[in-house]
Motif scaffolding. Structure first.
Motif, PDB file in Angstrom:
ATOM      1  N   ARG A   1      -8.973  -8.475 -11.060  1.00  0.00           N
ATOM      2  CA  ARG A   1      -7.633  -8.224 -11.604  1.00  0.00           C
ATOM      3  C   ARG A   1      -6.966  -7.028 -10.935  1.00  0.00           C
ATOM      4  NH1 ARG A   1     -10.797  -9.010 -16.029  1.00  0.00           N
ATOM      5  NH2 ARG A   1     -10.772  -6.778 -16.529  1.00  0.00           N
ATOM      6  N   GLN A   2      -7.764  -6.177 -10.290  1.00  0.00           N
ATOM      7  CA  GLN A   2      -7.215  -4.984  -9.633  1.00  0.00           C
ATOM      8  C   GLN A   2      -6.795  -5.246  -8.190  1.00  0.00           C
ATOM      9  OE1 GLN A   2     -10.918  -2.680 -11.191  1.00  0.00           O
ATOM     10  NE2 GLN A   2      -9.399  -1.124 -10.712  1.00  0.00           N
ATOM     11  N   VAL A   3      -7.147  -6.436  -7.671  1.00  0.00           N
ATOM     12  CA  VAL A   3      -6.816  -6.764  -6.284  1.00  0.00           C
ATOM     13  C   VAL A   3      -6.077  -8.105  -6.264  1.00  0.00           C
ATOM     14  CG1 VAL A   3      -8.724  -5.408  -5.332  1.00  0.00           C
ATOM     15  CG2 VAL A   3      -9.126  -7.808  -5.937  1.00  0.00           C
ATOM     16  N   TYR A   4      -6.142  -8.787  -5.153  1.00  0.00           N
ATOM     17  CA  TYR A   4      -5.488 -10.096  -5.013  1.00  0.00           C
ATOM     18  C   TYR A   4      -6.151 -11.098  -5.956  1.00  0.00           C
ATOM     19  CZ  TYR A   4      -3.470 -14.111  -2.519  1.00  0.00           C
ATOM     20  OH  TYR A   4      -2.780 -15.239  -2.181  1.00  0.00           O
TER      21      TYR A   4
ATOM     22  N   LEU B   1      -4.889  -4.585  13.087  1.00  0.00           N
ATOM     23  CA  LEU B   1      -3.599  -5.018  12.567  1.00  0.00           C
ATOM     24  C   LEU B   1      -2.899  -3.808  11.957  1.00  0.00           C
ATOM     25  CD1 LEU B   1      -4.644  -8.421  10.922  1.00  0.00           C
ATOM     26  CD2 LEU B   1      -3.740  -8.010  13.218  1.00  0.00           C
ATOM     27  N   GLU B   2      -1.808  -3.416  12.567  1.00  0.00           N
ATOM     28  CA  GLU B   2      -1.119  -2.183  12.182  1.00  0.00           C
ATOM     29  C   GLU B   2      -0.612  -2.235  10.739  1.00  0.00           C
ATOM     30  OE1 GLU B   2       0.037   1.473  12.157  1.00  0.00           O
ATOM     31  OE2 GLU B   2      -0.718   0.694  14.063  1.00  0.00           O
ATOM     32  N   THR B   3      -0.200  -3.407  10.287  1.00  0.00           N
ATOM     33  CA  THR B   3       0.376  -3.529   8.952  1.00  0.00           C
ATOM     34  C   THR B   3      -0.580  -3.060   7.863  1.00  0.00           C
ATOM     35  OG1 THR B   3       1.657  -5.423   9.715  1.00  0.00           O
ATOM     36  CG2 THR B   3       1.493  -5.120   7.331  1.00  0.00           C
ATOM     37  N   THR B   4      -1.857  -3.345   8.053  1.00  0.00           N
ATOM     38  CA  THR B   4      -2.857  -2.959   7.053  1.00  0.00           C
ATOM     39  C   THR B   4      -3.710  -1.786   7.517  1.00  0.00           C
ATOM     40  OG1 THR B   4      -4.453  -4.540   7.955  1.00  0.00           O
ATOM     41  CG2 THR B   4      -3.008  -5.310   6.183  1.00  0.00           C
ATOM     42  N   ARG B   5      -3.493  -1.320   8.749  1.00  0.00           N
ATOM     43  CA  ARG B   5      -4.259  -0.216   9.340  1.00  0.00           C
ATOM     44  C   ARG B   5      -5.761  -0.467   9.218  1.00  0.00           C
ATOM     45  NH1 ARG B   5      -1.617   4.101  10.893  1.00  0.00           N
ATOM     46  NH2 ARG B   5      -3.338   5.567  10.524  1.00  0.00           N
ATOM     47  N   SER B   6      -6.139  -1.691   9.599  1.00  0.00           N
ATOM     48  CA  SER B   6      -7.546  -2.090   9.526  1.00  0.00           C
ATOM     49  C   SER B   6      -7.883  -3.022  10.682  1.00  0.00           C
ATOM     50  CB  SER B   6      -7.840  -2.803   8.195  1.00  0.00           C
ATOM     51  OG  SER B   6      -7.669  -1.932   7.103  1.00  0.00           O
ATOM     52  N   PHE B   7      -9.196  -3.155  10.946  1.00  0.00           N
ATOM     53  CA  PHE B   7      -9.718  -4.022  11.994  1.00  0.00           C
ATOM     54  C   PHE B   7     -10.361  -5.245  11.334  1.00  0.00           C
ATOM     55  CE2 PHE B   7     -10.052   0.417  13.176  1.00  0.00           C
ATOM     56  CZ  PHE B   7      -9.511   0.471  14.451  1.00  0.00           C
ATOM     57  N   TYR B   8     -10.220  -6.405  11.983  1.00  0.00           N
ATOM     58  CA  TYR B   8     -10.761  -7.644  11.418  1.00  0.00           C
ATOM     59  C   TYR B   8     -11.467  -8.463  12.498  1.00  0.00           C
ATOM     60  CZ  TYR B   8      -7.409  -6.495   7.720  1.00  0.00           C
ATOM     61  OH  TYR B   8      -6.704  -5.851   6.738  1.00  0.00           O
ATOM     62  N   LYS B   9     -12.481  -9.176  12.068  1.00  0.00           N
ATOM     63  CA  LYS B   9     -13.181 -10.099  12.959  1.00  0.00           C
ATOM     64  C   LYS B   9     -13.457 -11.391  12.210  1.00  0.00           C
ATOM     65  CE  LYS B   9     -17.549 -10.768  15.480  1.00  0.00           C
ATOM     66  NZ  LYS B   9     -18.835 -10.131  15.885  1.00  0.00           N
TER      67      LYS B   9
ATOM     68  N   ASP C   1      -4.152  -7.080  -1.665  1.00  0.00           N
ATOM     69  CA  ASP C   1      -2.848  -7.398  -2.255  1.00  0.00           C
ATOM     70  C   ASP C   1      -2.228  -8.562  -1.487  1.00  0.00           C
ATOM     71  OD1 ASP C   1      -1.922  -6.233   0.146  1.00  0.00           O
ATOM     72  OD2 ASP C   1      -1.707  -4.269  -0.813  1.00  0.00           O
ATOM     73  N   GLN C   2      -1.044  -8.959  -1.913  1.00  0.00           N
ATOM     74  CA  GLN C   2      -0.365 -10.091  -1.290  1.00  0.00           C
ATOM     75  C   GLN C   2      -0.074  -9.821   0.189  1.00  0.00           C
ATOM     76  OE1 GLN C   2       0.692 -13.186  -2.991  1.00  0.00           O
ATOM     77  NE2 GLN C   2       0.680 -13.724  -0.821  1.00  0.00           N
ATOM     78  N   LYS C   3       0.304  -8.585   0.501  1.00  0.00           N
ATOM     79  CA  LYS C   3       0.631  -8.250   1.893  1.00  0.00           C
ATOM     80  C   LYS C   3      -0.573  -8.455   2.798  1.00  0.00           C
ATOM     81  CE  LYS C   3       0.914  -3.936   3.294  1.00  0.00           C
ATOM     82  NZ  LYS C   3       1.392  -2.547   3.549  1.00  0.00           N
ATOM     83  N   GLU C   4      -1.728  -7.967   2.388  1.00  0.00           N
ATOM     84  CA  GLU C   4      -2.907  -8.124   3.229  1.00  0.00           C
ATOM     85  C   GLU C   4      -3.315  -9.581   3.329  1.00  0.00           C
ATOM     86  OE1 GLU C   4      -7.126  -5.942   4.202  1.00  0.00           O
ATOM     87  OE2 GLU C   4      -6.558  -6.095   2.084  1.00  0.00           O
ATOM     88  N   ALA C   5      -3.219 -10.319   2.228  1.00  0.00           N
ATOM     89  CA  ALA C   5      -3.541 -11.749   2.271  1.00  0.00           C
ATOM     90  C   ALA C   5      -2.663 -12.467   3.289  1.00  0.00           C
ATOM     91  CB  ALA C   5      -3.365 -12.365   0.882  1.00  0.00           C
ATOM     92  N   ASP C   6      -1.365 -12.180   3.281  1.00  0.00           N
ATOM     93  CA  ASP C   6      -0.432 -12.838   4.202  1.00  0.00           C
ATOM     94  C   ASP C   6      -0.750 -12.478   5.655  1.00  0.00           C
ATOM     95  OD1 ASP C   6       0.851 -13.926   2.034  1.00  0.00           O
ATOM     96  OD2 ASP C   6       2.480 -12.443   2.001  1.00  0.00           O
ATOM     97  N   VAL C   7      -1.007 -11.181   5.906  1.00  0.00           N
ATOM     98  CA  VAL C   7      -1.255 -10.723   7.272  1.00  0.00           C
ATOM     99  C   VAL C   7      -2.548 -11.337   7.827  1.00  0.00           C
ATOM    100  CG1 VAL C   7      -1.889  -8.702   8.642  1.00  0.00           C
ATOM    101  CG2 VAL C   7       0.037  -8.575   7.058  1.00  0.00           C
ATOM    102  N   VAL C   8      -3.590 -11.317   7.035  1.00  0.00           N
ATOM    103  CA  VAL C   8      -4.878 -11.813   7.524  1.00  0.00           C
ATOM    104  C   VAL C   8      -4.867 -13.336   7.648  1.00  0.00           C
ATOM    105  CG1 VAL C   8      -7.351 -11.951   7.055  1.00  0.00           C
ATOM    106  CG2 VAL C   8      -6.123  -9.809   6.661  1.00  0.00           C
ATOM    107  N   LEU C   9      -4.216 -14.033   6.734  1.00  0.00           N
ATOM    108  CA  LEU C   9      -4.123 -15.491   6.850  1.00  0.00           C
ATOM    109  C   LEU C   9      -3.323 -15.892   8.091  1.00  0.00           C
ATOM    110  CD1 LEU C   9      -3.644 -16.593   3.142  1.00  0.00           C
ATOM    111  CD2 LEU C   9      -5.542 -17.214   4.659  1.00  0.00           C
ATOM    112  N   THR C  10      -2.287 -15.141   8.410  1.00  0.00           N
ATOM    113  CA  THR C  10      -1.537 -15.406   9.643  1.00  0.00           C
ATOM    114  C   THR C  10      -2.425 -15.227  10.858  1.00  0.00           C
ATOM    115  OG1 THR C  10       0.559 -14.730   8.639  1.00  0.00           O
ATOM    116  CG2 THR C  10       0.421 -14.670  11.046  1.00  0.00           C
TER     117      THR C  10
END
Length: 323
Positions: free
Chosen positions: A114-117, A36-44, A71-80
């Protein structure tokens, strides 16, 4: 003209090799992970449900980590991504828990929540029943504490920045070593497991428990076993043998490799003295440190093991380049 043609062929071969083996540049980790380009990470998304500890372990076996949103951005991207691929999943385990100190939620890499989502659902965390120490991420983006012993789906994550590539073996695992004479890559695992878990560990690395196909290969496995720093490994495990990729097949009344061949057809069937000798209690395969085969329990005995990976394409390209 001939020189120009030669240079063109060399450049063509190099470009093919760069395409195949320059995977970090083309943003590839494994074929079962999605970049996922938005987070520059791979997910499975793992669809076989596991406990929180087993989910964390499975991700580590794949050289990844149990996902948690930073963060909120990664939560939104991965949940999508989760909703697109597994629309029926109401939640997944994530890499946050209070296992070290009750009520103090930390990520798997030691950060405070507290430092993350940190978007808890209403009334959460509530430690219902006094044993809710692991965290799930719901489809609506809220967090909830839950029992670590429950089995849920989960997501593994690998960042592009952390990706390294083993060009000789065409894998993202740097500890595989290529043997040119055998045309294969091998890794000696120094974390003793039982045979079934060793089988899974190799599979998690896009490899398989090593299969001996010749005396030369047996000699090589003996050599890497001798060179491995085995004596530095503490704890209880069976010394003197390493797990290999064969087992007893009751339906065929004989020993077969994990690819279905008999040992004779595979090319190596040199058993140790009086082996196999375990009957129904020892129906999986191993090798004594001296190279002779041995039967072993599939679950009761923990041993070192060797994973193997074929890289046929590398051999073919190398042969073409020498023509």
């Amino acid at each position: 003209m001939a020189r120009a043609k030669y240079l063109f062929i060399c450049l063509l071969i190099q470009s093919v090799l760069d395409f195949i083996y320059g995977q970090p540049q083309v943003k590839f980790f494994r074929d079962d992970y999605k970049y996922l380009e938005t987070t520059r990470s791979f997910y499975k998304v793992h669809t076989i449900h596991r406990t929180w500890e087993n989910a964390k372990r499975k991700c580590e076996m794949e050289d990844a980590s149990l996902f948690y949103p930073k963060d909120q951005k990664e939560a939104d991207v991965v949940l999508t991504y989760l909703k697109e691929t597994q629309p029926s999943y109401p939640w997944v385990f994530i890499g946050i828990s209070s296992k070290l100190a009750k009520g103090v939620f930390k990520t798997i890499d030691g950060l405070s929540i507290r430092q993350v989502y940190n978007k808890w659902g209403p009334g959460e965390p509530n430690d219902a029943g006094g044993d809710e120490d692991c965290v799930i991420l719901r489809r609506d983006g809220t967090l909830n504490d839950d029992k670590c012993s429950k089995i849920y789906p989960f997501i593994c994550k690998k960042t592009l920045a952390s990706l390294k590539w083993n060009e000789q073996c065409n894998v993202p695992y740097m500890d595989y070593k290529y043997n040119e004479a055998l045309g294969r890559c091998y890794k000696f695992h120094l974390n003793p497991l039982n045979w079934k878990d060793a089988f899974e560990a190799c599979d998690s690395e896009d490899a398989y428990l090593a299969i001996i196909n010749s005396q030369n290969e047996a000699d090589y496995l003996v050599n890497i076993t001798a060179e491995a720093p085995k004596d530095k490994v503490k704890g209880w495990y069976l010394r003197g043998a390493v797990h290999l990729g064969f087992s007893y097949d009751p339906s065929e009344n004989g020993w077969r490799t994990i690819t279905g061949e008999t040992l004779d057809d595979a090319g190596y069937s040199m058993w140790g003295n009086n082996q196999p000798d375990g009957g129904e209690d020892e129906q999986c395969g191993s090798m004594f440190y001296n190279g002779f085969l041995n039967d072993i329990s599939c679950e009761a005995q923990r041993c070192f093991f060797i994973c193997e990976r074929e890289i046929e394409l590398l051999n073919n390209l190398s042969q073409e380049s020498r023509k």
